[in-house]
Design an enzyme around this catalytic site. Structure first.
Site, PDB file in Angstrom:
ATOM      1  CG  ASP A   1       3.260  -7.742   7.860  1.00  0.00           C
ATOM      2  OD1 ASP A   1       2.979  -8.145   8.858  1.00  0.00           O
ATOM      3  OD2 ASP A   1       2.835  -7.246   6.224  1.00  0.00           O
TER       4      ASP A   1
ATOM      5  NE  ARG B   1      -1.173  -5.712  -0.864  1.00  0.00           N
ATOM      6  CZ  ARG B   1      -1.257  -5.692   0.337  1.00  0.00           C
ATOM      7  NH1 ARG B   1      -1.380  -6.427   0.871  1.00  0.00           N
ATOM      8  NH2 ARG B   1      -1.225  -4.727   0.430  1.00  0.00           N
TER       9      ARG B   1
ATOM     10  CG  ASP C   1       3.563  -8.942  13.735  1.00  0.00           C
ATOM     11  OD1 ASP C   1       4.307  -9.206  15.077  1.00  0.00           O
ATOM     12  OD2 ASP C   1       3.010  -8.578  13.395  1.00  0.00           O
TER      13      ASP C   1
ATOM     14  CE  LYS D   1     -21.189  11.403   6.099  1.00  0.00           C
ATOM     15  NZ  LYS D   1     -22.116  10.423   5.559  1.00  0.00           N
TER      16      LYS D   1
ATOM     17  N   GLY E   1       3.827  -0.679   6.119  1.00  0.00           N
ATOM     18  CA  GLY E   1       3.979  -0.329   7.185  1.00  0.00           C
ATOM     19  C   GLY E   1       4.798  -0.815   8.657  1.00  0.00           C
TER      20      GLY E   1
ATOM     21  CE  LYS F   1     -27.660   7.365  -6.490  1.00  0.00           C
ATOM     22  NZ  LYS F   1     -28.737   8.090  -5.903  1.00  0.00           N
TER      23      LYS F   1
ATOM     24  CB  VAL G   1      -0.194   4.078  21.823  1.00  0.00           C
ATOM     25  CG1 VAL G   1       0.882   3.310  22.174  1.00  0.00           C
ATOM     26  CG2 VAL G   1      -0.262   5.632  21.418  1.00  0.00           C
TER      27      VAL G   1
ATOM     28  CG  LEU H   1     -17.912   4.729  -8.850  1.00  0.00           C
ATOM     29  CD1 LEU H   1     -17.198   5.577  -8.542  1.00  0.00           C
ATOM     30  CD2 LEU H   1     -17.295   4.137 -10.054  1.00  0.00           C
TER      31      LEU H   1
HETATM   32  P1  8GT Z   1       1.433  -2.695   5.265  1.00  0.00           P
HETATM   33  O1  8GT Z   1       2.350  -2.054   4.519  1.00  0.00           O
HETATM   34  O2  8GT Z   1       0.152  -1.905   5.864  1.00  0.00           O
HETATM   35  O3  8GT Z   1       1.477  -3.422   6.686  1.00  0.00           O
HETATM   36  O4  8GT Z   1       0.305  -3.614   4.474  1.00  0.00           O
HETATM   37  P2  8GT Z   1      -0.641  -5.229   5.266  1.00  0.00           P
HETATM   38  O5  8GT Z   1       1.284  -5.479   4.477  1.00  0.00           O
HETATM   39  O6  8GT Z   1      -0.977  -5.413   3.723  1.00  0.00           O
HETATM   40  O7  8GT Z   1      -1.023  -5.553   6.490  1.00  0.00           O
HETATM   41  P3  8GT Z   1      -0.949  -5.960   7.585  1.00  0.00           P
HETATM   42  O8  8GT Z   1      -1.844  -5.643   8.179  1.00  0.00           O
HETATM   43  O9  8GT Z   1       0.428  -6.224   7.429  1.00  0.00           O
HETATM   44  O10 8GT Z   1      -1.069  -7.694   7.433  1.00  0.00           O
HETATM   45  C1  8GT Z   1      -0.212  -8.263   6.239  1.00  0.00           C
HETATM   46  C2  8GT Z   1      -1.673  -9.046   6.203  1.00  0.00           C
HETATM   47  O11 8GT Z   1      -2.339  -9.490   6.460  1.00  0.00           O
HETATM   48  C3  8GT Z   1      -3.011  -8.588   4.719  1.00  0.00           C
HETATM   49  O12 8GT Z   1      -3.042  -8.224   3.861  1.00  0.00           O
HETATM   50  C4  8GT Z   1      -3.653  -9.350   5.450  1.00  0.00           C
HETATM   51  O13 8GT Z   1      -3.895  -9.988   3.960  1.00  0.00           O
HETATM   52  C5  8GT Z   1      -3.486 -10.323   6.257  1.00  0.00           C
HETATM   53  N1  8GT Z   1      -4.586 -10.050   7.802  1.00  0.00           N
HETATM   54  C6  8GT Z   1      -5.896 -10.241   7.097  1.00  0.00           C
HETATM   55  N2  8GT Z   1      -6.652 -10.190   8.808  1.00  0.00           N
HETATM   56  C7  8GT Z   1      -5.590 -10.200   9.436  1.00  0.00           C
HETATM   57  C8  8GT Z   1      -5.443 -10.000  10.930  1.00  0.00           C
HETATM   58  O14 8GT Z   1      -5.839  -9.715  11.510  1.00  0.00           O
HETATM   59  N3  8GT Z   1      -3.884  -9.756  11.442  1.00  0.00           N
HETATM   60  C9  8GT Z   1      -3.388  -9.720  10.539  1.00  0.00           C
HETATM   61  N4  8GT Z   1      -1.613  -9.315  11.291  1.00  0.00           N
HETATM   62  N5  8GT Z   1      -3.211  -9.321   9.738  1.00  0.00           N
HETATM   63  C10 8GT Z   1      -3.930  -9.635   8.751  1.00  0.00           C
HETATM   64  O15 8GT Z   1      -6.549 -10.615   6.657  1.00  0.00           O
HETATM   65 MN    MN Z   2       2.764  -5.517   6.517  1.00  0.00          MN
HETATM   66 MN    MN Z   3       1.206  -7.349   9.809  1.00  0.00          MN
END
Ligand code: 8GT
Ligand code: MN
Ligand code: MN
Length: 333
Positions: A194, A185, A254, A74, A191, A62, A105, A64
Site C-alpha cells: 500500500d 505496522r 496500490d 458455538k 498481503g 462471554k 479471485v 470478554l
Molecule cells: P495486509 O497485509 O493483508 O495487506 O493488511 P493491511 O495492509 O492492514 O490491509 P489492507 O487491506 O491492505 O489495507 C490497508 C489499510 O487501509 C488498512 O489497514 C485499513 O486501515 C485501511 N483501509 C480501510 N478501509 C479500506 C478500504 O476500503 N480499502 C483499502 N484499500 N484500505 C482500507 O480502513
Molecule cells: Mn496491505
Molecule cells: Mn491494500
C-alpha cells in the site's frame, strides 16, 4: 490444542476458535453478505487471539468484550463435539462453496460471485473458460490467483520500497513515498503493498486533478524495472501488479497520489489497522472532530464539519484529538 502466533506475536492459545470464527466471518461476508455478523465474528476472533489464557468454556469467553451468547454457545459446541454443525452444513452447501472459491479471485466480490454461480460457473476452471464474463481486474486476479494469495516477506517489500524510492526520485526528487498498511505496522509479511505518494504540485482542486493524473501516469511509467502491470489507473489511484524478479511471485501494489495537505491523514488511515482506525475515529468524535482518510475537521455546534485543520505530521493528528501517540507497530489491533 493449536498454538498460533497472534497479532502481537505471542502464542495464540485459542487458535482453533479463531479459525472457525474466521471461517464463519468469511461465510457472512461472501455468502450471506451480512457485514455486521462478519465484523462481529472477526472482533471475537481478535479478542480471543489476544487473550493470554486458553478458554475452557463458553461462559468464560462471554466475559470478554465482543463475545456474546451466540458465540459462547458455538465455543461450547466446539469444545464438546470438536466441530460446528453450522460449518458442517456450509461445507455441504454447493453455492456457499462456489462463492467462497470464486471470491478468492481479486476483483470478484460476493455479488459478482453469486451472479457467476447462477450462470453455472462454479470452479476456477469454469472461470478460465469464461473470461468473457470477467472485467480486466478480474482477469488479472484470475491470472495471478496463486501468487496473490502468497504473503509478501518483509525483506522483499524493503527491496521494492528501495526500488520505488530510487525510481521516483529519478523522476522528481520532490516526490515523497511511504509504504503503509501492515508493512508500516512492522509485520513480518504482508498481503499487498500500500504505497502513498505526494508531490508539492498536487492540488485538491478539479483543474489540478488532470495534472495529478499525468503525474501518476509518468510515475508508473518510470517503474518498468518492477515489471508493472496495470489493473486500473485514475487521477489519484493506481492499482496493479509488480514483480521484483521472474523467480518471485507477482505482488499486488496500490499507489495513491495525494496533495501534501492530505498526506498525513492518508498515511494514518492507510497504515491501519482498520480496527485501530475505528477506535481513533470514535475518539476524534468524542473530542468533536471528524477524521477521515483526507482530513481532520472540527465539528461546529450544529455538527457540521468546519475547514480541515492544517496537519504536517501524524503526531499532530493525535495531539488535536488528545489521543496518546501510538507508533505504527502499536496499531496492530
Ligand atoms: P495486509 O497485509 O493483508 O495487506 O493488511 P493491511 O495492509 O492492514 O490491509 P489492507 O487491506 O491492505 O489495507 C490497508 C489499510 O487501509 C488498512 O489497514 C485499513 O486501515 C485501511 N483501509 C480501510 N478501509 C479500506 C478500504 O476500503 N480499502 C483499502 N484499500 N484500505 C482500507 O480502513
Ligand atoms: Mn496491505
Ligand atoms: Mn491494500
Amino acid at each position: 490444542m493449536s498454538k498460533r502466533k497472534n497479532p502481537s506475536g505471542a502464542d495464540n492459545l485459542n487458535g482453533d476458535f479463531c479459525d472457525f470464527l474466521m471461517e464463519l466471518a468469511d461465510y457472512e461476508k461472501n455468502v450471506s453478505r451480512n457485514i455486521h455478523k462478519y465484523n462481529a465474528y472477526r472482533k471475537a476472533a481478535s479478542v480471543l487471539a489476544a487473550h493470554g489464557k486458553r478458554i475452557e468454556t463458553g461462559d468464560e469467553a462471554k466475559k470478554l468484550n465482543g463475545i456474546g451468547e451466540k458465540i459462547a454457545k458455538k465455543i461450547d459446541e466446539f469444545l464438546q463435539t470438536g466441530k460446528l454443525q453450522k460449518l458442517e452444513n456450509i461445507h455441504q452447501d454447493e453455492e456457499a462453496q462456489a462463492i467462497n472459491l470464486l471470491t478468492r479471485v481479486s476483483g470478484i466480490g460476493p455479488v459478482k460471485a453469486a451472479e457467476l454461480f447462477r450462470s453455472g460457473i462454479k470452479t476456477i476452471e469454469d472461470l478460465r473458460n469464461n473470461q468473457n464474463k470477467l472485467n480486466h481486474h478480474q482477469i488479472i486476479g484470475l491470472k495471478y490467483l496463486e501468487d496473490f494469495e502468497k504473503k509478501i516477506p518483509r525483506a522483499e517489500i524493503q527491496q521494492i520500497e528501495k526500488k520505488l524510492k530510487d525510481l521516483i526520485n529519478n523522476v522528481d526528487p520532490e516526490f515523497t513515498l511511504t509504504i503503509c498498511g501492515s508493512y508500516r505496522r512492522g509485520k513480518s509479511e504482508s498481503g499487498d503493498i500500500d504505497a502513498l505518494v505526494t508531490h508539492p504540485s498536487v492540488k485538491t482542486s478539479e483543474v489540478k486533478k488532470k495534472h495529478g493524473e499525468q503525474l501518476l501516469k509518468n510515475l508508473v511509467a518510470a517503474l518498468d524495472e518492477l515489471n508493472m502491470e496495470t489493473i486500473s489507473i485514475g487521477e489519484t489511484k493506481f492499482m496493479g501488479v509488480c514483480r521484483l524478479s521472474s523467480e518471485l511471485p507477482a505482488r499486488r501494489l496500490d499507489i495513491r497520489l495525494l496533495p501534501p495537505e492530505q498526506y498525513q491523514c492518508a498515511v494514518l488511515y492507510f497504515t491501519g489497522s482498520d480496527v485501530f482506525n475505528k477506535t481513533m475515529r470514535a475518539h476524534a468524535l468524542q473530542h468533536r472532530f471528524t477524521l477521515n482518510e483526507y482530513s481532520l475537521r472540527p465539528l461546529g455546534v450544529t455538527g457540521v464539519p468546519g475547514e480541515p485543520v492544517p496537519i504536517s505530521s501524524e503526531e499532530e493528528i493525535f495531539d488535536y484529538i488528545d489521543f496518546p501517540y501510538k507508533k505504527p507497530e502499536e496499531r496492530n489491533m
